[in-house]
Design a protein around this motif. Structure first.
Motif, PDB file in Angstrom:
ATOM      1  N   PHE A 147       4.110   6.740  11.502  1.00  0.00           N
ATOM      2  CA  PHE A 147       3.109   5.662  11.476  1.00  0.00           C
ATOM      3  C   PHE A 147       2.258   5.713  12.736  1.00  0.00           C
ATOM      4  CE2 PHE A 147       5.854   2.728   8.657  1.00  0.00           C
ATOM      5  CZ  PHE A 147       5.189   3.140   7.518  1.00  0.00           C
ATOM      6  N   SER A 148       2.899   5.890  13.885  1.00  0.00           N
ATOM      7  CA  SER A 148       2.190   5.935  15.158  1.00  0.00           C
ATOM      8  C   SER A 148       1.183   7.087  15.177  1.00  0.00           C
ATOM      9  CB  SER A 148       3.193   6.080  16.302  1.00  0.00           C
ATOM     10  OG  SER A 148       2.532   6.180  17.532  1.00  0.00           O
ATOM     11  N   GLN A 149       1.580   8.230  14.661  1.00  0.00           N
ATOM     12  CA  GLN A 149       0.679   9.380  14.601  1.00  0.00           C
ATOM     13  C   GLN A 149      -0.517   9.114  13.687  1.00  0.00           C
ATOM     14  OE1 GLN A 149       3.575  12.312  13.404  1.00  0.00           O
ATOM     15  NE2 GLN A 149       4.112  12.809  15.524  1.00  0.00           N
ATOM     16  N   ALA A 150      -0.341   8.199  12.712  1.00  0.00           N
ATOM     17  CA  ALA A 150      -1.437   7.827  11.805  1.00  0.00           C
ATOM     18  C   ALA A 150      -2.225   6.624  12.323  1.00  0.00           C
ATOM     19  CB  ALA A 150      -0.874   7.524  10.426  1.00  0.00           C
ATOM     20  N   GLY A 151      -1.859   6.117  13.522  1.00  0.00           N
ATOM     21  CA  GLY A 151      -2.598   5.011  14.120  1.00  0.00           C
ATOM     22  C   GLY A 151      -2.032   3.627  13.873  1.00  0.00           C
ATOM     23  N   TYR A 152      -0.792   3.522  13.391  1.00  0.00           N
ATOM     24  CA  TYR A 152      -0.147   2.227  13.132  1.00  0.00           C
ATOM     25  C   TYR A 152       1.056   2.071  14.055  1.00  0.00           C
ATOM     26  CZ  TYR A 152      -2.723   2.262   8.725  1.00  0.00           C
ATOM     27  OH  TYR A 152      -3.710   2.304   7.778  1.00  0.00           O
ATOM     28  N   ASP A 208       0.846  -1.181   0.000  1.00  0.00           N
ATOM     29  CA  ASP A 208       0.000   0.000   0.000  1.00  0.00           C
ATOM     30  C   ASP A 208       0.890   1.243   0.000  1.00  0.00           C
ATOM     31  OD1 ASP A 208      -1.813   2.077   0.612  1.00  0.00           O
ATOM     32  OD2 ASP A 208      -3.100   0.679   1.705  1.00  0.00           O
ATOM     33  N   VAL A 209       0.682   2.134  -0.952  1.00  0.00           N
ATOM     34  CA  VAL A 209       1.531   3.317  -1.060  1.00  0.00           C
ATOM     35  C   VAL A 209       1.398   4.272   0.122  1.00  0.00           C
ATOM     36  CG1 VAL A 209       1.769   3.253  -3.564  1.00  0.00           C
ATOM     37  CG2 VAL A 209      -0.119   4.509  -2.541  1.00  0.00           C
ATOM     38  N   LYS A 210       0.377   4.102   0.974  1.00  0.00           N
ATOM     39  CA  LYS A 210       0.262   4.981   2.147  1.00  0.00           C
ATOM     40  C   LYS A 210       1.435   4.778   3.109  1.00  0.00           C
ATOM     41  CE  LYS A 210      -2.789   1.893   4.709  1.00  0.00           C
ATOM     42  NZ  LYS A 210      -4.151   1.680   5.141  1.00  0.00           N
ATOM     43  N   PHE A 211       2.168   3.661   2.951  1.00  0.00           N
ATOM     44  CA  PHE A 211       3.341   3.422   3.789  1.00  0.00           C
ATOM     45  C   PHE A 211       4.596   4.067   3.207  1.00  0.00           C
ATOM     46  CE2 PHE A 211       0.821  -0.571   4.741  1.00  0.00           C
ATOM     47  CZ  PHE A 211       0.204   0.002   5.831  1.00  0.00           C
ATOM     48  N   LEU A 212       4.496   4.581   1.999  1.00  0.00           N
ATOM     49  CA  LEU A 212       5.625   5.218   1.337  1.00  0.00           C
ATOM     50  C   LEU A 212       5.926   6.593   1.927  1.00  0.00           C
ATOM     51  CD1 LEU A 212       7.584   5.487  -1.148  1.00  0.00           C
ATOM     52  CD2 LEU A 212       5.632   6.473  -2.343  1.00  0.00           C
ATOM     53  N   ASN A 213       4.916   7.428   2.057  1.00  0.00           N
ATOM     54  CA  ASN A 213       5.137   8.809   2.470  1.00  0.00           C
ATOM     55  C   ASN A 213       5.856   8.974   3.810  1.00  0.00           C
ATOM     56  OD1 ASN A 213       4.204   9.966   0.127  1.00  0.00           O
ATOM     57  ND2 ASN A 213       2.114  10.174   0.868  1.00  0.00           N
ATOM     58  N   PRO A 214       5.531   8.207   4.851  1.00  0.00           N
ATOM     59  CA  PRO A 214       6.277   8.393   6.104  1.00  0.00           C
ATOM     60  C   PRO A 214       7.788   8.180   5.942  1.00  0.00           C
ATOM     61  CG  PRO A 214       4.281   7.166   6.533  1.00  0.00           C
ATOM     62  CD  PRO A 214       4.408   7.285   5.035  1.00  0.00           C
ATOM     63  N   VAL A 219      13.789  12.763   3.953  1.00  0.00           N
ATOM     64  CA  VAL A 219      14.040  14.159   3.596  1.00  0.00           C
ATOM     65  C   VAL A 219      14.371  14.967   4.852  1.00  0.00           C
ATOM     66  CG1 VAL A 219      12.969  16.269   2.692  1.00  0.00           C
ATOM     67  CG2 VAL A 219      12.696  14.093   1.461  1.00  0.00           C
ATOM     68  N   GLU A 220      13.596  14.787   5.916  1.00  0.00           N
ATOM     69  CA  GLU A 220      13.834  15.519   7.171  1.00  0.00           C
ATOM     70  C   GLU A 220      15.207  15.201   7.752  1.00  0.00           C
ATOM     71  OE1 GLU A 220      10.576  14.407   9.721  1.00  0.00           O
ATOM     72  OE2 GLU A 220       9.095  15.381   8.419  1.00  0.00           O
ATOM     73  N   VAL A 221      15.557  13.923   7.803  1.00  0.00           N
ATOM     74  CA  VAL A 221      16.830  13.514   8.405  1.00  0.00           C
ATOM     75  C   VAL A 221      18.006  13.971   7.546  1.00  0.00           C
ATOM     76  CG1 VAL A 221      18.246  11.517   9.052  1.00  0.00           C
ATOM     77  CG2 VAL A 221      15.837  11.610   9.723  1.00  0.00           C
ATOM     78  N   LEU A 222      17.909  13.813   6.235  1.00  0.00           N
ATOM     79  CA  LEU A 222      19.006  14.241   5.363  1.00  0.00           C
ATOM     80  C   LEU A 222      19.219  15.752   5.460  1.00  0.00           C
ATOM     81  CD1 LEU A 222      18.337  11.990   2.251  1.00  0.00           C
ATOM     82  CD2 LEU A 222      20.238  11.788   3.869  1.00  0.00           C
ATOM     83  N   LYS A 223      18.144  16.513   5.557  1.00  0.00           N
ATOM     84  CA  LYS A 223      18.287  17.965   5.712  1.00  0.00           C
ATOM     85  C   LYS A 223      18.894  18.315   7.066  1.00  0.00           C
ATOM     86  CE  LYS A 223      14.757  19.738   2.593  1.00  0.00           C
ATOM     87  NZ  LYS A 223      13.495  20.478   2.469  1.00  0.00           N
ATOM     88  N   ARG A 274      12.163   7.700  12.712  1.00  0.00           N
ATOM     89  CA  ARG A 274      11.285   8.855  12.461  1.00  0.00           C
ATOM     90  C   ARG A 274      10.046   8.412  11.682  1.00  0.00           C
ATOM     91  NH1 ARG A 274      13.658  14.569  11.340  1.00  0.00           N
ATOM     92  NH2 ARG A 274      14.399  14.084  13.407  1.00  0.00           N
ATOM     93  N   ALA A 275      10.194   7.487  10.732  1.00  0.00           N
ATOM     94  CA  ALA A 275       9.044   6.989   9.962  1.00  0.00           C
ATOM     95  C   ALA A 275       8.056   6.261  10.872  1.00  0.00           C
ATOM     96  CB  ALA A 275       9.506   6.081   8.833  1.00  0.00           C
ATOM     97  N   THR A 276       8.560   5.476  11.835  1.00  0.00           N
ATOM     98  CA  THR A 276       7.635   4.765  12.729  1.00  0.00           C
ATOM     99  C   THR A 276       6.887   5.734  13.644  1.00  0.00           C
ATOM    100  OG1 THR A 276       9.361   4.262  14.359  1.00  0.00           O
ATOM    101  CG2 THR A 276       8.915   2.582  12.680  1.00  0.00           C
ATOM    102  N   ILE A 277       7.490   6.865  13.965  1.00  0.00           N
ATOM    103  CA  ILE A 277       6.769   7.900  14.721  1.00  0.00           C
ATOM    104  C   ILE A 277       5.618   8.430  13.869  1.00  0.00           C
ATOM    105  CG2 ILE A 277       6.935  10.255  15.650  1.00  0.00           C
ATOM    106  CD1 ILE A 277       9.837   9.481  16.515  1.00  0.00           C
TER     107      ILE A 277
END
Length: 171
Positions: free
Chosen positions: A103-108, A2-8, A14-18, A98-101
């Motif tokens: 996910f957690s904010q989205a309820g996963y 599911d592509v909804k797992f791509l964005n996190p 992007v956030e970490v590299l910056k 950071r991605a799992t955070i």
């Protein structure tokens, strides 16, 4: 997948590299891979377990890894030694955390494993029947390629993931 797992993961990368390296990031075109072979010199592999489970891999060439670690640690690296390897593995760990955070904010709810660093192209890593979405992220220091082979665990039990591991399939 599911592509909804791509964005996190893309947002986290992007956030970490910056923040850690100080680079701007351009996302390339998405592709779907079925091959079980690594395509980069260096691959950081991290497993996810929980409501989202599977594998995320971060690939790059050795020179990019050296450039990233030079920026992160503020000291010049000329070879991909154990400290540089550790730095690249930790970069994957921070992005995944950071991605799992997100996910957690989205309820996963999901957890990550410690990172595994794999050196060499053409190493076989089976994601079993998980197709991988591949996202190249271009920076002025080189490209980081994010490979995602993730699924939603609909029954909320860890056993669903365990049953898919090669050891469990062979039993």
């Amino acid at each position: 997948m599911d592509v909804k797992f791509l964005n996190p993961f893309v947002e986290a990368a992007v956030e970490v590299l910056k923040a850690e390296i100080g680079v701007n990031v351009q996302r390339g075109s998405l592709s779907l891979h079925q091959s079980a072979l690594t395509t980069d010199d260096v691959t950081v592999l991290i497993h996810l377990v929980g409501q989202v489970y599977g594998v995320v891999m971060y690939g790059m060439n050795t020179e990019t890894g050296i450039r990233f670690v030079t920026q992160i640690l503020g000291q010049e690296f000329t070879e991909f030694d154990s400290l540089a390897q550790s730095g690249v593995a930790e970069l994957g760990n921070v992005i995944s955390g950071r991605a799992t955070i997100k996910f957690s904010q989205a309820g996963y709810a999901s957890n990550i494993s410690p990172p595994t660093l794999i050196s060499g192209k053409g190493i076989q890593i089976s994601t079993l029947d998980f197709p991988r979405i591949v996202v190249p992220l271009q920076t002025n220091l080189g490209e980081l390629t994010v490979h995602l082979a993730l699924r939603e665990n609909r029954n909320g039990k860890l056993e669903e993931f365990v049953a898919l591991t090669p050891a469990a399939k062979g039993s």
